[in-house]
Design a protein around this motif. Sequence first.
Motif, PDB file in Angstrom:
ATOM      1  N   ASP A   1      40.988  51.807  38.482  1.00  0.00           N
ATOM      2  CA  ASP A   1      42.354  52.316  38.603  1.00  0.00           C
ATOM      3  C   ASP A   1      43.428  51.273  38.355  1.00  0.00           C
ATOM      4  O   ASP A   1      44.593  51.486  38.691  1.00  0.00           O
ATOM      5  N   GLY A   2      43.085  50.152  37.792  1.00  0.00           N
ATOM      6  CA  GLY A   2      44.075  49.110  37.573  1.00  0.00           C
ATOM      7  C   GLY A   2      44.389  48.367  38.857  1.00  0.00           C
ATOM      8  O   GLY A   2      44.026  48.798  39.959  1.00  0.00           O
TER       9      GLY A   2
ATOM     10  N   LEU B   1      41.783  47.345  27.041  1.00  0.00           N
ATOM     11  CA  LEU B   1      42.154  46.525  28.185  1.00  0.00           C
ATOM     12  C   LEU B   1      43.468  45.807  27.911  1.00  0.00           C
ATOM     13  O   LEU B   1      43.873  45.618  26.774  1.00  0.00           O
TER      14      LEU B   1
ATOM     15  N   ILE C   1      49.547  47.266  32.247  1.00  0.00           N
ATOM     16  CA  ILE C   1      50.432  48.417  32.356  1.00  0.00           C
ATOM     17  C   ILE C   1      51.755  47.941  32.952  1.00  0.00           C
ATOM     18  O   ILE C   1      51.763  47.163  33.906  1.00  0.00           O
TER      19      ILE C   1
ATOM     20  N   TYR D   1      44.003  57.123  30.308  1.00  0.00           N
ATOM     21  CA  TYR D   1      43.676  56.272  31.452  1.00  0.00           C
ATOM     22  C   TYR D   1      44.860  55.347  31.735  1.00  0.00           C
ATOM     23  O   TYR D   1      45.314  54.607  30.875  1.00  0.00           O
ATOM     24  N   GLY D   2      45.367  55.394  32.962  1.00  0.00           N
ATOM     25  CA  GLY D   2      46.430  54.484  33.372  1.00  0.00           C
ATOM     26  C   GLY D   2      47.836  55.011  33.206  1.00  0.00           C
ATOM     27  O   GLY D   2      48.783  54.367  33.660  1.00  0.00           O
TER      28      GLY D   2
ATOM     29  N   ALA E   1      50.977  51.741  28.979  1.00  0.00           N
ATOM     30  CA  ALA E   1      49.750  50.950  29.030  1.00  0.00           C
ATOM     31  C   ALA E   1      49.546  50.274  27.681  1.00  0.00           C
ATOM     32  O   ALA E   1      49.478  50.950  26.644  1.00  0.00           O
TER      33      ALA E   1
ATOM     34  N   LYS F   1      47.038  48.238  25.476  1.00  0.00           N
ATOM     35  CA  LYS F   1      45.596  47.999  25.450  1.00  0.00           C
ATOM     36  C   LYS F   1      45.147  47.507  24.081  1.00  0.00           C
ATOM     37  O   LYS F   1      45.621  47.988  23.049  1.00  0.00           O
TER      38      LYS F   1
ATOM     39  N   HIS G   1      50.536  45.505  35.924  1.00  0.00           N
ATOM     40  CA  HIS G   1      49.197  45.818  36.430  1.00  0.00           C
ATOM     41  C   HIS G   1      48.139  45.430  35.406  1.00  0.00           C
ATOM     42  O   HIS G   1      48.318  45.658  34.197  1.00  0.00           O
TER      43      HIS G   1
ATOM     44  N   TRP H   1      44.632  46.133  33.543  1.00  0.00           N
ATOM     45  CA  TRP H   1      43.968  47.396  33.240  1.00  0.00           C
ATOM     46  C   TRP H   1      42.720  47.173  32.390  1.00  0.00           C
ATOM     47  O   TRP H   1      42.699  46.341  31.485  1.00  0.00           O
TER      48      TRP H   1
ATOM     49  N   ASP I   1      39.908  50.035  30.733  1.00  0.00           N
ATOM     50  CA  ASP I   1      39.377  51.396  30.632  1.00  0.00           C
ATOM     51  C   ASP I   1      37.938  51.437  31.139  1.00  0.00           C
ATOM     52  O   ASP I   1      37.126  50.583  30.786  1.00  0.00           O
TER      53      ASP I   1
END
Length: 369
Positions: A185-186, A225, A228, A252-253, A262, A264, A344, A346, A348
Amino acid sequence: QASRGLYTCPAPPRSPLAPAGCPRIHFKFRAMAEGAENITFSVYKAGGAEMKVTVASSASVLDLRELYEAENPPPPPNFLKMCQGPNVLLDEMPVARLERDEPIFAVVVRETRPEILMQAAGTYYGFEEMLNEAGKGCSDATAALTLGPMPSILQVLEELAGEPTEVERLKASSKEGLLEFSGPDGCMLVPSLSLAPLLKHVGEKSVKSLTIKVGVNSNAFNQGLGVILAASPLLDPTVAEEGLPWYVYNSYGVSRDKRSNAIKFHPSMRGGQLRIEGRGGFDYSDTGFTPLNWSESGEKLHMFEITVGADGENRLRMTGTEGQEWTKDWKHQLFDGRNAPSVHAWLDMGSRSNQPVITSPISVDVHFE
């Protein structure tokens, strides 16, 4: 004294009188129910002043505690526990069951639950101190100034709790100063912060933009990755979200009810395949180079420089471990000139990976023009 949720109250004296020389403060509160009998209790700080608190006989300990806290708020994220004799008084207990002539002690208890400490991280005194010092040292509001490196979130939680605090799936890396995270969940690295202490010294009402600098890498493959950015709950939006594209790959996120993005990428994947999910984001983009993973790079980090403007104009500049550079812009207001977004880590599907995302300490450049 608190230890993992267990509370021990100091044994109070049998006399309701405060120790000699102890100042006494008298307050009278109205009854909480019309026509009800009132009860007045003597509530003491640990070794401190007495306060008279009057409640209705039908009230609970919670009512008593809230009246006391209104005049004696504990510093966040701490809270108060009421004790009488050797007993901790539960909030739901009726005050009618208490000994009226016995003193009640209000004990400040340190919060130790990581999830609560995370929510209170923005109250850490070190952040305000850093903003004040930066403001005092800023003689020219036309120049940028740098905040940080920010303290590690583990350091912040330890300061708030008064003891080392374990956060699930987050730990200090074997490489000094870095953090490793592999949860689903980060994990917050820096809370959203108000720039008010800085602006007060500089004499400005707001700043134009912030550039958030953070290094990221991992040995995880084919897992998006990065970081966030989440807007502060205090953000005063001046740029509408309507009309901005909504992009997600796996969502996700990010979610539509949260103002966040986010960022990534994919180490060891050709072109890095970087994407920004959320409002104003974009699909997979070729960075023009293959980002080396943590091991391939000799344990180096790719640097993200993320500029967020108060006008909603944002820019990501990525510098690879070998000095490669790539830049792309997107629109979405995450910053209003006064309230900085939280950052944050993150990864996945992080709970399925034994390869964590690794992040550096975070610095923030403040741009007034």
